[in-house]
Write a protein that holds these residues in place. Structure first.
Motif, mmCIF file in Angstrom:
data_model
loop_
_atom_site.group_PDB
_atom_site.id
_atom_site.type_symbol
_atom_site.label_atom_id
_atom_site.label_comp_id
_atom_site.label_asym_id
_atom_site.label_seq_id
_atom_site.Cartn_x
_atom_site.Cartn_y
_atom_site.Cartn_z
ATOM 1 N N ILE A 272 -6.547 18.048 -6.474
ATOM 2 C CA ILE A 272 -6.046 18.737 -5.322
ATOM 3 C C ILE A 272 -6.144 17.669 -4.266
ATOM 4 O O ILE A 272 -7.405 17.531 -3.739
ATOM 5 N N THR A 273 -5.005 17.218 -3.375
ATOM 6 C CA THR A 273 -5.184 16.640 -2.234
ATOM 7 C C THR A 273 -5.703 17.707 -1.199
ATOM 8 O O THR A 273 -5.096 18.911 -0.970
ATOM 9 N N THR A 274 -6.869 17.425 -0.538
ATOM 10 C CA THR A 274 -7.463 18.597 0.215
ATOM 11 C C THR A 274 -8.036 18.307 1.318
ATOM 12 O O THR A 274 -8.250 16.890 2.009
ATOM 13 N N ILE A 275 -8.434 19.170 2.367
ATOM 14 C CA ILE A 275 -9.560 18.877 3.665
ATOM 15 C C ILE A 275 -10.809 19.357 3.203
ATOM 16 O O ILE A 275 -11.112 20.397 3.008
ATOM 17 N N HIS A 276 -11.608 18.584 3.319
ATOM 18 C CA HIS A 276 -13.083 18.555 2.963
ATOM 19 C C HIS A 276 -13.864 19.372 4.179
ATOM 20 O O HIS A 276 -13.843 18.542 5.499
ATOM 21 N N GLN A 277 -14.549 20.448 3.869
ATOM 22 C CA GLN A 277 -15.194 20.799 5.028
ATOM 23 C C GLN A 277 -16.619 20.915 4.680
ATOM 24 O O GLN A 277 -17.191 20.981 3.757
ATOM 25 N N PRO A 278 -17.381 19.988 5.684
ATOM 26 C CA PRO A 278 -18.687 19.814 5.465
ATOM 27 C C PRO A 278 -19.615 21.069 5.971
ATOM 28 O O PRO A 278 -20.486 20.776 6.825
ATOM 29 N N VAL A 279 -19.466 21.895 5.158
ATOM 30 C CA VAL A 279 -20.229 23.144 5.408
ATOM 31 C C VAL A 279 -21.919 23.039 5.233
ATOM 32 O O VAL A 279 -22.565 23.984 5.849
ATOM 33 N N TYR A 280 -22.304 22.333 4.289
ATOM 34 C CA TYR A 280 -23.533 22.075 4.118
ATOM 35 C C TYR A 280 -24.220 21.311 5.361
ATOM 36 O O TYR A 280 -25.271 21.748 5.819
ATOM 37 N N GLU A 281 -23.521 20.415 5.870
ATOM 38 C CA GLU A 281 -23.916 19.835 7.154
ATOM 39 C C GLU A 281 -24.063 20.839 8.330
ATOM 40 O O GLU A 281 -24.996 20.894 9.243
ATOM 41 N N VAL A 282 -23.006 21.833 8.400
ATOM 42 C CA VAL A 282 -22.991 22.887 9.245
ATOM 43 C C VAL A 282 -24.293 23.780 9.110
ATOM 44 O O VAL A 282 -24.770 24.174 10.080
ATOM 45 N N GLY A 283 -24.461 24.121 7.974
ATOM 46 C CA GLY A 283 -25.747 24.916 7.640
ATOM 47 C C GLY A 283 -26.879 24.330 8.302
ATOM 48 O O GLY A 283 -27.920 25.062 8.824
ATOM 49 N N LYS A 284 -27.149 22.923 7.915
ATOM 50 C CA LYS A 284 -28.401 22.407 8.311
ATOM 51 C C LYS A 284 -28.576 22.350 10.000
ATOM 52 O O LYS A 284 -29.447 22.378 10.427
ATOM 53 N N GLU A 285 -27.336 22.025 10.435
ATOM 54 C CA GLU A 285 -27.674 21.941 12.000
ATOM 55 C C GLU A 285 -27.668 23.166 12.646
ATOM 56 O O GLU A 285 -28.381 23.443 13.620
ATOM 57 N N LEU A 286 -27.018 24.454 12.006
ATOM 58 C CA LEU A 286 -27.002 25.563 12.685
ATOM 59 C C LEU A 286 -28.573 26.157 12.326
ATOM 60 O O LEU A 286 -29.361 26.561 13.300
ATOM 61 N N ALA A 287 -29.368 25.789 11.439
ATOM 62 C CA ALA A 287 -30.724 26.159 11.055
ATOM 63 C C ALA A 287 -31.619 25.135 12.256
ATOM 64 O O ALA A 287 -32.521 25.956 12.755
ATOM 65 N N THR A 288 -31.284 24.228 12.330
ATOM 66 C CA THR A 288 -32.125 23.143 13.488
ATOM 67 C C THR A 288 -31.803 23.889 14.871
ATOM 68 O O THR A 288 -32.622 23.951 15.761
ATOM 69 N N ILE A 289 -30.468 24.192 15.286
ATOM 70 C CA ILE A 289 -30.315 24.733 16.456
ATOM 71 C C ILE A 289 -31.229 25.984 16.705
ATOM 72 O O ILE A 289 -31.531 26.478 17.858
ATOM 73 N N LEU A 290 -31.071 26.946 15.456
ATOM 74 C CA LEU A 290 -31.747 28.218 15.565
ATOM 75 C C LEU A 290 -33.360 28.151 15.860
ATOM 76 O O LEU A 290 -33.779 28.859 16.823
ATOM 77 N N VAL A 291 -33.996 27.339 15.140
ATOM 78 C CA VAL A 291 -35.127 27.229 15.396
ATOM 79 C C VAL A 291 -35.800 26.521 16.651
ATOM 80 O O VAL A 291 -36.431 27.005 17.418
ATOM 81 N N GLN A 292 -34.977 25.620 17.182
ATOM 82 C CA GLN A 292 -35.035 25.163 18.550
ATOM 83 C C GLN A 292 -34.773 26.278 19.487
ATOM 84 O O GLN A 292 -35.844 26.407 20.419
ATOM 85 N N ARG A 293 -34.035 27.206 19.469
ATOM 86 C CA ARG A 293 -33.747 28.450 20.371
ATOM 87 C C ARG A 293 -35.053 29.263 20.055
ATOM 88 O O ARG A 293 -35.015 29.679 21.337
ATOM 89 N N ILE A 294 -35.526 29.633 19.177
ATOM 90 C CA ILE A 294 -36.520 30.382 19.096
ATOM 91 C C ILE A 294 -37.822 29.912 19.466
ATOM 92 O O ILE A 294 -38.280 30.679 20.247
ATOM 93 N N GLU A 295 -37.897 28.578 19.416
ATOM 94 C CA GLU A 295 -39.250 28.041 19.940
ATOM 95 C C GLU A 295 -39.013 27.544 21.452
ATOM 96 O O GLU A 295 -40.171 27.187 22.063
ATOM 97 N N SER A 296 -37.673 27.216 21.783
ATOM 98 C CA SER A 296 -37.552 26.982 23.385
ATOM 99 C C SER A 296 -36.529 27.637 23.848
ATOM 100 O O SER A 296 -35.185 27.249 23.709
ATOM 101 N N PRO A 297 -36.625 29.182 24.206
ATOM 102 C CA PRO A 297 -35.624 30.149 24.421
ATOM 103 C C PRO A 297 -34.664 29.386 25.474
ATOM 104 O O PRO A 297 -33.517 29.895 25.396
ATOM 105 N N ASP A 298 -35.103 28.593 26.538
ATOM 106 C CA ASP A 298 -34.324 28.310 27.630
ATOM 107 C C ASP A 298 -33.358 27.121 27.378
ATOM 108 O O ASP A 298 -32.700 26.535 28.434
ATOM 109 N N VAL A 299 -33.504 26.324 26.124
ATOM 110 C CA VAL A 299 -32.532 25.231 25.945
ATOM 111 C C VAL A 299 -31.040 25.603 26.368
ATOM 112 O O VAL A 299 -30.706 26.764 26.177
#
Length: 322
Positions: A272-299
């Motif tokens: 199937i010709t398709t649109i690839h969603q980079p959801v693995y990369e989204v998961g990694k980035e969300l985890a990075t952002i959340l840890v940053q938010r936890i450790e630095s709430p005012d960013v």
């Protein structure tokens, strides 16, 4: 680093009391509990995660909210969880998948995936820890999303460039932002190429192969199509099966395109010709952002769209006009 016996001796209590302070603090008198916690902090006792959580007020546990209508065995969920897990492990956090809004255990933060429109109002009410979203509908949260509008627009534009003007659409029947984005991308691509939008060419479907099969047949009963864009590769699998029943060769009689690019597109011939969603990369980035938010709430808030990728296989072909 002290052990539990040393904590008990320094606090003038029994080891059982220390254990209760760590595991069932509600059973210990407040004065005694505060004395033990003070000693735990002074002696840096961290014999287990519960003790560390009491001293630091952190659990180092992240809850991942995934609605019950999303199967965890689905490639979308599996790729997302893999990305989250890989990043959290680097940051020395663990995670727990939540399927319900209410949960009895504490956590340091939440990653919410595929929140429905009617659940958005519950976020502030239910979640009192830093929360990041897979999705862009709420402007006051950190979020990362796949640009579903762009993906749908690119796919339909690609079909039009191949000469297709009669392009059907099978929509995932869910009240989520990505659905609206993909519909709007489909409509705008038609408009930009001078093709009229027709509601007769749209079917709404539960995201299952057998429903894609049925909806494709229903579309052909009332309209003419040379191409069919399905909002998921699973729906596209059903569409290909329906085309065979209708004696239509894919791609020569009917071009079929999907959306996801996470493995299902490879399960059929033609692929199937398709649109690839980079959801693995989204998961990694969300985890990075959340840890940053936890450790630095005012960013500052992080809000980012990630572009999907058109993957050309062999389920789409040049349109043949009679």
């Amino acid at each position: 680093m002290a052990n539990m016996k040393e904590v008990a001796k320094a606090a003038g209590v029994s080891t059982i009391t220390v254990s209760r302070v760590i595991n069932t603090p509600e059973l210990v008198k407040e004065k005694t509990r505060e004395k033990v916690l003070k000693v735990i902090g002074e002696l840096q006792y961290q014999g287990n995660q519960a003790a560390k959580a009491l001293v630091t007020k952190k659990t180092r546990v992240i809850h991942i909210f995934i609605s019950q209508d999303i199967q965890l065995t689905n490639p979308f969920a599996m790729n997302f969880l893999a990305g989250v897990s890989d990043e959290l492990s680097k940051q020395h956090y663990s995670f727990l998948v939540r399927r319900e809004w209410d949960y009895p255990y504490k956590c340091d933060g939440i990653i919410a995936m595929s929140v429905t429109a009617d659940q958005e109002a519950l976020l502030d009410e239910k979640f009192d820890v830093p929360t990041v979203l897979f999705g862009h509908s709420l402007p006051t949260y950190d979020w990362v999303d796949v640009d579903n509008y762009q993906g749908a627009y690119e796919m339909v534009t690609y079909l039009i460039k191949l000469g297709h003007k009669d392009i059907g659409l099978i929509v995932i029947n869910e009240n989520r932002q990505f659905v609206s984005d993909r519909i709007n991308g489909y409509k705008q691509a038609l408009l930009d190429n001078g093709i009229s939008f027709s509601s007769d060419k749209i079917e709404f479907a539960e995201n299952k192969e057998d429903i894609g099969y049925l909806k494709t047949i229903e579309l052909f009963e009332r309209t003419h199509m040379t191409a069919l864009f399905c909002m998921s590769d699973e729906l596209a699998l059903g569409a290909i099966r329906a085309a065979r029943l209708l004696k239509k060769n894919v791609p020569h009689d009917l071009s079929i395109a999907g959306f996801d690019g996470l493995g299902y597109e490879l399960l059929t011939d033609p692929k199937i010709t398709t649109i690839h969603q980079p959801v693995y990369e989204v998961g990694k980035e969300l985890a990075t952002i959340l840890v940053q938010r936890i450790e630095s709430p005012d960013v500052a808030l992080t809000q980012r769209m990630i572009s999907p990728v058109l993957r050309v296989n062999n389920s789409v072909f040049q349109a043949i006009h009679s």
